[in-house]
Structures are given as C-alpha cells and as structure tokens.
Design a protein around this motif. Structure first.
Motif, PDB file in Angstrom:
ATOM      1  N   VAL A   1      -1.549  -5.955   3.554  1.00  0.00           N
ATOM      2  CA  VAL A   1      -1.235  -4.612   4.068  1.00  0.00           C
ATOM      3  C   VAL A   1      -1.736  -4.412   5.487  1.00  0.00           C
ATOM      4  CG1 VAL A   1      -1.285  -3.619   1.748  1.00  0.00           C
ATOM      5  CG2 VAL A   1      -3.371  -3.631   3.117  1.00  0.00           C
ATOM      6  N   ARG A   2      -1.060  -3.524   6.194  1.00  0.00           N
ATOM      7  CA  ARG A   2      -1.460  -3.194   7.565  1.00  0.00           C
ATOM      8  C   ARG A   2      -2.708  -2.325   7.566  1.00  0.00           C
ATOM      9  NH1 ARG A   2       3.064  -0.261  11.004  1.00  0.00           N
ATOM     10  NH2 ARG A   2       2.816   1.215   9.290  1.00  0.00           N
ATOM     11  N   ASN A   3      -2.773  -1.376   6.630  1.00  0.00           N
ATOM     12  CA  ASN A   3      -3.889  -0.433   6.535  1.00  0.00           C
ATOM     13  C   ASN A   3      -4.754  -0.806   5.328  1.00  0.00           C
ATOM     14  OD1 ASN A   3      -5.581   1.803   6.033  1.00  0.00           O
ATOM     15  ND2 ASN A   3      -4.086   3.254   6.832  1.00  0.00           N
TER      16      ASN A   3
ATOM     17  N   SER B   1       0.807  -1.217   0.000  1.00  0.00           N
ATOM     18  CA  SER B   1       0.000   0.000   0.000  1.00  0.00           C
ATOM     19  C   SER B   1       0.842   1.271   0.000  1.00  0.00           C
ATOM     20  CB  SER B   1      -0.948   0.022   1.195  1.00  0.00           C
ATOM     21  OG  SER B   1      -0.211  -0.003   2.409  1.00  0.00           O
ATOM     22  N   SER B   2       2.183   1.114  -0.053  1.00  0.00           N
ATOM     23  CA  SER B   2       3.038   2.297  -0.100  1.00  0.00           C
ATOM     24  C   SER B   2       4.374   1.955  -0.749  1.00  0.00           C
ATOM     25  CB  SER B   2       3.279   2.851   1.311  1.00  0.00           C
ATOM     26  OG  SER B   2       4.001   1.913   2.091  1.00  0.00           O
ATOM     27  N   GLY B   3       5.107   3.006  -1.161  1.00  0.00           N
ATOM     28  CA  GLY B   3       6.452   2.833  -1.684  1.00  0.00           C
ATOM     29  C   GLY B   3       6.547   1.911  -2.876  1.00  0.00           C
ATOM     30  N   ILE B   4       7.623   1.129  -2.921  1.00  0.00           N
ATOM     31  CA  ILE B   4       7.835   0.242  -4.066  1.00  0.00           C
ATOM     32  C   ILE B   4       6.846  -0.920  -4.073  1.00  0.00           C
ATOM     33  CG2 ILE B   4      10.273   0.864  -4.308  1.00  0.00           C
ATOM     34  CD1 ILE B   4      10.980  -1.804  -2.984  1.00  0.00           C
ATOM     35  N   GLY B   5       6.192  -1.170  -2.937  1.00  0.00           N
ATOM     36  CA  GLY B   5       5.181  -2.226  -2.899  1.00  0.00           C
ATOM     37  C   GLY B   5       4.021  -1.924  -3.816  1.00  0.00           C
TER      38      GLY B   5
ATOM     39  N   GLU C   1      -5.711  -7.911   5.243  1.00  0.00           N
ATOM     40  CA  GLU C   1      -5.001  -7.279   6.357  1.00  0.00           C
ATOM     41  C   GLU C   1      -3.871  -8.151   6.874  1.00  0.00           C
ATOM     42  OE1 GLU C   1      -5.904  -5.211  10.724  1.00  0.00           O
ATOM     43  OE2 GLU C   1      -7.502  -6.268   9.652  1.00  0.00           O
ATOM     44  N   LEU C   2      -2.702  -7.523   7.064  1.00  0.00           N
ATOM     45  CA  LEU C   2      -1.556  -8.225   7.630  1.00  0.00           C
ATOM     46  C   LEU C   2      -0.685  -7.241   8.396  1.00  0.00           C
ATOM     47  CD1 LEU C   2       0.376 -10.646   7.947  1.00  0.00           C
ATOM     48  CD2 LEU C   2       1.429  -9.970   5.765  1.00  0.00           C
ATOM     49  N   GLU C   3      -0.498  -7.509   9.671  1.00  0.00           N
ATOM     50  CA  GLU C   3       0.415  -6.732  10.516  1.00  0.00           C
ATOM     51  C   GLU C   3       1.587  -7.645  10.856  1.00  0.00           C
ATOM     52  OE1 GLU C   3       2.637  -4.708  12.101  1.00  0.00           O
ATOM     53  OE2 GLU C   3       0.867  -3.405  12.105  1.00  0.00           O
TER      54      GLU C   3
END
Length: 333
Positions: A77-79, A55-59, A103-105
């Motif tokens: 993703v966490r969010n 959900s962010s950056g190179i991901g 969802e994954l934290e």
C-alpha cells in the motif's frame, strides 16, 4: 478537455452493458456472487499473496477474504497508516489471520524496486500476485519518473513489480509444487482506449490527452501484459498462470476525479448496475483461489466467468511491443 457529458457517456457505456444477469453461468457464479461465496470451501493455508492497493476499495475485501481462507496476505500500500488500520480490522474479523503491511508507491519505480528488494530479503514465498491498485481518469499528470500517471501507475508499476518478483514466484511454485497465479485487475474500460490502442509515441502528449481514454489505455495494457506473460510462462514450462479481469462497476474512491454531474448520473443507475464491494472483489478472489481456474491462463474474466475482451487483445505483436516498450522504460530508470 472533455466535457462532463462526454465523460459520463464514455464511462456509463460499459456500465450499461453490465446489467446484472441473475442466472448463473459456467462457473456457477454470477455478477451477484460475493468474494466469500466464490471461495467457499477453499483452503488457502500455506499460500502467500501480495495484494496491491489493499488499503481501500475492493483491495480491502480481497485481502480480508484471502486471509479468511488461510492465505498469508502482504498488503502492498501507498499509505501504511491506512494499511495498518485495515490490517487491524481484518485481524479482528478473522482471528489468527496472517497479514503484513508494506509500503509501495506504484507510480515510482524506485519504490517498486525497494518493495521487491525488501520482500525478497524477508525470504517470503510468493504464490499469488494480485495487481489490484489503480487510479482512474485523473487530470494529466506525470509520475516521479516523468511518465503519464495512469500508464505509470496502472500498468508500468505492476509490470515492473511482476518482473522483479517472478523468480520468487517460480521458486515458490517449484518448491511447493503448487500453481502460482498472477492476477491483473483490468476493466471493461479497456474497450475505450485511444483508437490506436496504445499510444507508444504519445504516452506523454498532454495536448491530446483524454482522462478516460488514458484510463482505458492503461486497462488495455493490463490485459495485454497478462496475455504476453501467460504466453512466456507457458513457453518456459512454468507452473504459473496469468489472467486479467473486470471487477465490475463499484462506487469506490477510484471515482474521486469525476465531478458531481457524473456522480449524480452514476447514482441514478447505481441500484441497477453497480456492485457492492464484496461483489466487486469476487472475480479477483475467484481467479486467485478457486480450483476451477487451475491451469487456466491468458484469459479475461468478468462476473467470475471467462469473458470476451476486445479483439485487439488477441494481437500478439501488440502485446510483445508493449512488453518491449515497458521493459525499455523500466530498464532506463
């Protein structure tokens, strides 16, 4: 605690070694190649991939380019709110893209186990596991499982996730007769771990904690994990590869814990040494999808080419010790 000067010197040292070389190397790609370029002409239809931290950056770019090549992408993703927005953007750019958000934290073993259980319950195959998510150089903190946060998030969460999904990958590879690929996104920072490499007896030692060296330790663990996994998969005769990589220096939100001094120092040299996000996602997409990497396992990549990591990663006893240590930590929870 390290001073700003010490921090900037440590983190910029690997950057200085990575001044872009415009000449293409063995793969035909270089530090300037983008994720789309290294996967041009590749048909990923029928493949399913998990991308952590998508959900962010190179991901985000990794997920987009895999979807562009026909891969069914599961964004771990966490969010999930942020993940849903990224999914919406990808589908707009790539009509017909198959993208899901779960969802994954990673800093919580309970969350990792829940994710793996829900994934398996969904009956989805798994061809590609891209362990991309991470945090960088944060102040000393403990995870929900009372383990130093960078080690817990960058290494241990991905170790457990891989372990829980390995049977799914093996079944998918066997049934589809297609090679599975596990990709650990490490960093050149693996060269700047603590002197002993992995501080098994001092993982939670706040008094001697260095945010940079703890980050380097977690990135060293990413390489050691991939190497030991590659060895075990080879011994088992499984058609799954495991590799690690350095994506390059990219200005993403990973740098959030650095102060303005370092931000200014990096900004001053950025135009010479820092990659764009499409370039930063290139090596991940290359290792995950490019046919040139078929059968290649236990290697470390940089700029979409096989590179030379620190000598310590060749220590098979250290890799096995880390494996056993990680197994004990995850089993105890």
């Amino acid at each position: 605690m390290q001073s700003s000067n010490q921090i900037s010197t440590e983190i910029l040292r690997p950057l200085k070694k990575k001044i872009p070389n415009k000449s293409q190397r063995a793969s035909g790609f270089s530090s300037r190649s983008t994720a789309e370029e290294v996967t041009h002409g590749v048909d990923g239809t029928g493949l399913t991939a998990i991308v952590t931290g998508a959900s962010s950056g190179i991901g985000v770019e990794t997920a987009r380019v895999l979807a562009l090549r026909g891969v069914h992408v599961v964004m771990a993703v966490r969010n999930t709110g942020a993940g849903a927005k990224v999914k919406e953007d990808i589908v707009k750019q790539v009509p017909g893209a198959k993208v899901d958000v779960m969802e994954l934290e990673l800093s919580s073993m309970e969350s990792v186990r829940k994710f793996a259980s829900e994934y398996k319950s969904a009956g989805l195959p798994l061809n590609l596991l891209i362990n991309n998510a991470g945090i960088m150089a944060c102040p000393f903190m403990l995870s929900k499982d009372n383990i130093e946060l960078q080690f817990a998030t960058n290494h241990l969460g991905h170790f457990l996730l891989t372990k829980l999904l390995l049977d799914t990958m093996k079944n998918t590879s066997r049934e589809s007769k297609r090679e599975g690929r596990i990709v650990n996104v490490s960093s050149e920072a693996h060269r700047y771990s603590y002197p002993e490499g992995v501080r098994f007896d001092k993982i939670n030692d706040e008094s001697s904690y260095s945010s940079i060296r703890a980050y380097g330790q977690s990135k060293l663990c990413n390489v050691l994990h991939a190497n030991e996994l590659a060895k075990q998969l080879k011994e088992d005769g499984v058609n799954i590869t495991a590799n690690s990589l350095h994506p390059g220096a990219i200005m993403t939100n990973l740098w959030g814990y650095f102060n303005s001094y370092l931000a200014g120092a990096v900004g001053a040299v950025a135009k010479y040494m820092v990659k764009s996000v499409p370039q930063g996602a290139a090596t991940t997409c290359y290792v995950a999808l490019n046919p040139q990497v078929a059968g290649v396992t236990g290697e470390y990549f940089s700029d979409s080419n096989i590179a030379k990591p620190i000598e310590l990663v060749k220590d098979t006893e250290l890799a096995k010790k880390l494996w056993d240590f990680s197994t004990k930590l995850t089993d105890s929870q």
